[in-house]
Motif scaffolding. Sequence first.
Motif, PDB file in Angstrom:
ATOM      1  N   ASP A  53       0.789  -1.234   0.000  1.00 23.75           N
ATOM      2  CA  ASP A  53       0.000   0.000   0.000  1.00 23.75           C
ATOM      3  C   ASP A  53       0.818   1.279   0.000  1.00 23.75           C
ATOM      4  O   ASP A  53       0.389   2.287  -0.550  1.00 23.75           O
ATOM      5  N   ALA A  54       1.985   1.254   0.663  1.00 21.22           N
ATOM      6  CA  ALA A  54       2.718   2.508   0.844  1.00 21.22           C
ATOM      7  C   ALA A  54       4.173   2.272   1.238  1.00 21.22           C
ATOM      8  O   ALA A  54       4.555   1.180   1.656  1.00 21.22           O
ATOM      9  N   VAL A  55       4.936   3.344   1.117  1.00 24.73           N
ATOM     10  CA  VAL A  55       6.278   3.425   1.701  1.00 24.73           C
ATOM     11  C   VAL A  55       6.164   4.446   2.820  1.00 24.73           C
ATOM     12  O   VAL A  55       5.643   5.552   2.613  1.00 24.73           O
ATOM     13  N   THR A  56       6.615   4.072   4.004  1.00 28.94           N
ATOM     14  CA  THR A  56       6.586   4.987   5.139  1.00 28.94           C
ATOM     15  C   THR A  56       8.006   5.209   5.621  1.00 28.94           C
ATOM     16  O   THR A  56       8.704   4.254   5.958  1.00 28.94           O
ATOM     17  N   ASP A  57       8.426   6.482   5.624  1.00 28.36           N
ATOM     18  CA  ASP A  57       9.724   6.867   6.163  1.00 28.36           C
ATOM     19  C   ASP A  57       9.500   7.404   7.571  1.00 28.36           C
ATOM     20  O   ASP A  57       8.592   8.215   7.798  1.00 28.36           O
ATOM     21  N   VAL A  58      10.326   6.965   8.505  1.00 24.17           N
ATOM     22  CA  VAL A  58      10.239   7.428   9.889  1.00 24.17           C
ATOM     23  C   VAL A  58      11.529   8.194  10.198  1.00 24.17           C
ATOM     24  O   VAL A  58      12.620   7.656  10.045  1.00 24.17           O
ATOM     25  N   PHE A  59      11.359   9.459  10.608  1.00 20.42           N
ATOM     26  CA  PHE A  59      12.496  10.318  10.896  1.00 20.42           C
ATOM     27  C   PHE A  59      12.459  10.796  12.334  1.00 20.42           C
ATOM     28  O   PHE A  59      11.394  11.063  12.886  1.00 20.42           O
ATOM     29  N   ARG A  60      13.620  10.961  12.935  1.00 20.49           N
ATOM     30  CA  ARG A  60      13.789  11.673  14.206  1.00 20.49           C
ATOM     31  C   ARG A  60      14.165  13.072  13.773  1.00 20.49           C
ATOM     32  O   ARG A  60      15.153  13.256  13.060  1.00 20.49           O
ATOM     33  N   ILE A  61      13.343  14.083  14.105  1.00 17.23           N
ATOM     34  CA  ILE A  61      13.621  15.438  13.621  1.00 17.23           C
ATOM     35  C   ILE A  61      13.839  16.423  14.764  1.00 17.23           C
ATOM     36  O   ILE A  61      13.368  16.225  15.884  1.00 17.23           O
ATOM     37  N   THR A  62      14.552  17.480  14.418  1.00 18.97           N
ATOM     38  CA  THR A  62      14.700  18.648  15.283  1.00 18.97           C
ATOM     39  C   THR A  62      14.348  19.857  14.446  1.00 18.97           C
ATOM     40  O   THR A  62      14.847  20.011  13.324  1.00 18.97           O
ATOM     41  N   ILE A  63      13.469  20.697  14.975  1.00 15.14           N
ATOM     42  CA  ILE A  63      13.155  21.977  14.347  1.00 15.14           C
ATOM     43  C   ILE A  63      13.888  23.024  15.178  1.00 15.14           C
ATOM     44  O   ILE A  63      13.686  23.117  16.391  1.00 15.14           O
ATOM     45  N   ALA A  64      14.763  23.792  14.541  1.00 14.96           N
ATOM     46  CA  ALA A  64      15.596  24.760  15.256  1.00 14.96           C
ATOM     47  C   ALA A  64      14.763  25.913  15.810  1.00 14.96           C
ATOM     48  O   ALA A  64      13.826  26.389  15.168  1.00 14.96           O
ATOM     49  N   ALA A  65      15.138  26.341  17.000  1.00 14.17           N
ATOM     50  CA  ALA A  65      14.449  27.434  17.693  1.00 14.17           C
ATOM     51  C   ALA A  65      14.334  28.672  16.818  1.00 14.17           C
ATOM     52  O   ALA A  65      15.316  29.124  16.235  1.00 14.17           O
ATOM     53  N   GLY A  66      13.113  29.189  16.700  1.00 13.54           N
ATOM     54  CA  GLY A  66      12.858  30.407  15.968  1.00 13.54           C
ATOM     55  C   GLY A  66      12.879  30.268  14.453  1.00 13.54           C
ATOM     56  O   GLY A  66      12.599  31.225  13.745  1.00 13.54           O
ATOM     57  N   ALA A  67      13.194  29.092  13.960  1.00 17.95           N
ATOM     58  CA  ALA A  67      13.321  28.902  12.513  1.00 17.95           C
ATOM     59  C   ALA A  67      12.009  28.435  11.894  1.00 17.95           C
ATOM     60  O   ALA A  67      11.170  27.818  12.547  1.00 17.95           O
ATOM     61  N   THR A  68      11.860  28.742  10.600  1.00 22.62           N
ATOM     62  CA  THR A  68      10.693  28.315   9.837  1.00 22.62           C
ATOM     63  C   THR A  68      11.170  27.671   8.548  1.00 22.62           C
ATOM     64  O   THR A  68      12.075  28.197   7.901  1.00 22.62           O
ATOM     65  N   GLN A  69      10.578  26.571   8.209  1.00 18.60           N
ATOM     66  CA  GLN A  69      10.883  25.914   6.937  1.00 18.60           C
ATOM     67  C   GLN A  69       9.582  25.667   6.201  1.00 18.60           C
ATOM     68  O   GLN A  69       8.670  25.045   6.734  1.00 18.60           O
ATOM     69  N   GLU A  70       9.493  26.170   4.985  1.00 18.18           N
ATOM     70  CA  GLU A  70       8.356  25.883   4.120  1.00 18.18           C
ATOM     71  C   GLU A  70       8.775  24.785   3.164  1.00 18.18           C
ATOM     72  O   GLU A  70       9.783  24.907   2.474  1.00 18.18           O
ATOM     73  N   SER A  71       8.018  23.704   3.145  1.00 15.18           N
ATOM     74  CA  SER A  71       8.312  22.574   2.276  1.00 15.18           C
ATOM     75  C   SER A  71       7.337  22.553   1.116  1.00 15.18           C
ATOM     76  O   SER A  71       6.131  22.745   1.299  1.00 15.18           O
ATOM     77  N   ALA A  72       7.866  22.297  -0.060  1.00 10.69           N
ATOM     78  CA  ALA A  72       7.032  22.188  -1.252  1.00 10.69           C
ATOM     79  C   ALA A  72       6.217  20.901  -1.178  1.00 10.69           C
ATOM     80  O   ALA A  72       6.529  19.990  -0.402  1.00 10.69           O
ATOM     81  N   ALA A  73       5.196  20.827  -1.996  1.00  9.68           N
ATOM     82  CA  ALA A  73       4.346  19.639  -2.054  1.00  9.68           C
ATOM     83  C   ALA A  73       5.170  18.419  -2.450  1.00  9.68           C
ATOM     84  O   ALA A  73       6.061  18.502  -3.295  1.00  9.68           O
ATOM     85  N   HIS A  74       4.858  17.290  -1.829  1.00  7.33           N
ATOM     86  CA  HIS A  74       5.502  16.019  -2.162  1.00  7.33           C
ATOM     87  C   HIS A  74       4.641  15.280  -3.186  1.00  7.33           C
ATOM     88  O   HIS A  74       3.652  15.807  -3.684  1.00  7.33           O
ATOM     89  N   VAL A  75       4.990  14.051  -3.454  1.00  3.51           N
ATOM     90  CA  VAL A  75       4.276  13.211  -4.414  1.00  3.51           C
ATOM     91  C   VAL A  75       2.791  13.147  -4.038  1.00  3.51           C
ATOM     92  O   VAL A  75       2.452  13.080  -2.848  1.00  3.51           O
ATOM     93  N   PRO A  76       1.870  13.170  -5.018  1.00  2.43           N
ATOM     94  CA  PRO A  76       0.435  13.107  -4.708  1.00  2.43           C
ATOM     95  C   PRO A  76       0.089  11.939  -3.784  1.00  2.43           C
ATOM     96  O   PRO A  76       0.604  10.836  -3.943  1.00  2.43           O
ATOM     97  N   GLY A  77      -0.766  12.215  -2.806  1.00  2.00           N
ATOM     98  CA  GLY A  77      -1.207  11.197  -1.859  1.00  2.00           C
ATOM     99  C   GLY A  77      -0.322  11.057  -0.633  1.00  2.00           C
ATOM    100  O   GLY A  77      -0.609  10.272   0.260  1.00  2.00           O
ATOM    101  N   THR A  78       0.752  11.846  -0.550  1.00  2.00           N
ATOM    102  CA  THR A  78       1.665  11.776   0.588  1.00  2.00           C
ATOM    103  C   THR A  78       1.040  12.455   1.804  1.00  2.00           C
ATOM    104  O   THR A  78       0.423  13.507   1.679  1.00  2.00           O
ATOM    105  N   THR A  79       1.205  11.843   2.965  1.00  2.48           N
ATOM    106  CA  THR A  79       0.757  12.449   4.219  1.00  2.48           C
ATOM    107  C   THR A  79       1.929  12.489   5.195  1.00  2.48           C
ATOM    108  O   THR A  79       2.875  11.710   5.075  1.00  2.48           O
ATOM    109  N   GLU A  80       1.847  13.403   6.151  1.00  2.40           N
ATOM    110  CA  GLU A  80       2.851  13.485   7.208  1.00  2.40           C
ATOM    111  C   GLU A  80       2.141  13.492   8.546  1.00  2.40           C
ATOM    112  O   GLU A  80       1.040  14.008   8.679  1.00  2.40           O
ATOM    113  N   SER A  81       2.819  12.897   9.519  1.00  5.19           N
ATOM    114  CA  SER A  81       2.314  12.837  10.883  1.00  5.19           C
ATOM    115  C   SER A  81       3.487  13.106  11.811  1.00  5.19           C
ATOM    116  O   SER A  81       4.521  12.439  11.702  1.00  5.19           O
TER     117      SER A  81
END
Length: 181
Positions: free
Chosen positions: A98-126
């Motif tokens: 049904d899908a490929v699921t990537d699992v990441f350990r992430i850090t969002i830097a204090a005060g920073a903002t990142q805008e991400s472009a659209a991924h492949v159709p049907g992609t979801t993030e949690s």
Amino acid sequence: MGLNDEVGRRIRELRAARGLSLSELARRSGVGKGTLSELESGTRNPTLETLYALTTALNRPLSAVLDDDPPPRAERHAAAVSGSAVTAVLIERHEDDDAVTDVFRITIAAGATQESAAHVPGTTESLTILSGTALVGVLGAPSTVGPGGTVCWPADTAHLYHAPHGDVHGILLVRYRAAAL
């Protein structure tokens, strides 16, 4: 072989498998041809945004350029990639019919903002927050989530990550529908 060499090799292999020239992949991804050439040769450090642009244009999950057939967990050495605000370490890749699921350990830097472009159709993030408070989700309608909270959003549209009050640590699942790949 270092991370840059490995990522470059995988990008080149995926591009060749799709029958795309360097120029065509550069056009489709919005990544400069010179940058792409340097990435493929392993002489340039890839950013998270660049890798997402390339893998989206190649219609592949991010893990396709970060991880070959993964070795057993005990033999893994995690590689981090960074964007303008987010540092991500691929910790697991799961693939089924049904899908490929990537699992990441992430850090969002204090005060920073990142805008991400659209991924492949049907992609979801949690994203599940381990510590800190983040503003994440669809551009124009993000959610605020704190420790222990989880938020999900469609990632086939532009989305953002922001850490307004300090570093944010979390676990991010990116799920790509197999039919879209």
